[in-house]
Design an enzyme around this catalytic site. Sequence first.
Site, PDB file in Angstrom:
ATOM      1  N   ILE A 106       0.830  -1.204   0.000  1.00 18.48           N
ATOM      2  CA  ILE A 106       0.000   0.000   0.000  1.00 18.48           C
ATOM      3  C   ILE A 106       0.865   1.254   0.000  1.00 18.48           C
ATOM      4  CG2 ILE A 106      -0.268   0.162   2.520  1.00 18.48           C
ATOM      5  CD1 ILE A 106      -2.951   0.898  -0.167  1.00 18.48           C
ATOM      6  N   LYS A 142      -5.733   2.639   7.108  1.00 22.32           N
ATOM      7  CA  LYS A 142      -6.824   1.812   7.609  1.00 22.32           C
ATOM      8  C   LYS A 142      -6.466   0.327   7.500  1.00 22.32           C
ATOM      9  CE  LYS A 142      -8.333  -0.113   3.713  1.00 22.32           C
ATOM     10  NZ  LYS A 142      -8.529  -1.558   3.491  1.00 22.32           N
TER      11      LYS A 142
END
Length: 308
Positions: free
Chosen positions: A14, A90
């Site tokens: 990510i 997240k």
Amino acid sequence: MMAIPIAIVGVGKIARDQHLPTLAASNRWRLAGVVSRHADDLDVSAHPTLTALKAAVPELAAVSICTPPIGRTDVIREALELGLDVMVEKPPAATISEAERFASLARDAGRSLFLTWHSREASGVAPLSAWLNGRTINRVAIEWMEDVRVWHPGQEWIWEPGIGVFDPGINALSILTRLLGPVSMTGATLRFPANKASPIAASLAMEGGAGELVSAEFSFDQRGPQTWTMTLDTDGGQATLLDGGGRLEINGSPVDVPEGTEYGRLYDRFAELVGKGEIDADLAPFRLVTDAFLIGRREQVDAFSWSD
């Protein structure tokens, strides 16, 4: 305006796919270093701990945490003790009780904190929210279907308890709570592979604060086209978010949406929070995930294989 020096903690998929390109394109942030043992290819100061990086880069002012969610408290506490403002990928933590501590830790340290939900910044979400103003939502149907083999190849941490299909599914829940406000979980069926500790699929029933009925189908085993849609039936017609919120249709017709990226808007928001010394630590999507595990009926399905 001088760019704020920031570090990335955890240089995984990510970070490489979203955070690093976003920072490289930003005029509000400057990547000053990374905390990682696997970042030899990056032309930036890299250290095994945040404390070591701060010693090497004294001007460091903020940190973006991109590690897996387990064990985040220690990293966040270290960052705050070093006087850094903190942004968190997240999901914010492995448990609600852990995540609930972060805001008070930041407040006590006098630093800004941003627990992010990137899908809320998808291009179609703000226009949809504006269109919904003054309209009554009757039903919401969500389909969030993707292949874990494509998006998390070989990443076993994704199967830790409490994650699984809710890693992408929480993105849908973040958009839902952004649009509807308070939402309650009323029913759930969670489908666990025989060899994994988290579900690969889920069927959810929810209810909004004004009585809106919400259904959601999540899958981490979607072959072929990947699907991230949310359809809202209202007294003024039907709206559909597509591509995870990147596109919006009203009554079947495309709607113009703002340019820019989810992560670009996230980092702009973080810069605003830092400038004002504020905290944004909303846990509403995370609470829905925990509620699904609390009331969900468990079904066992075939064992999962990365090579299928």
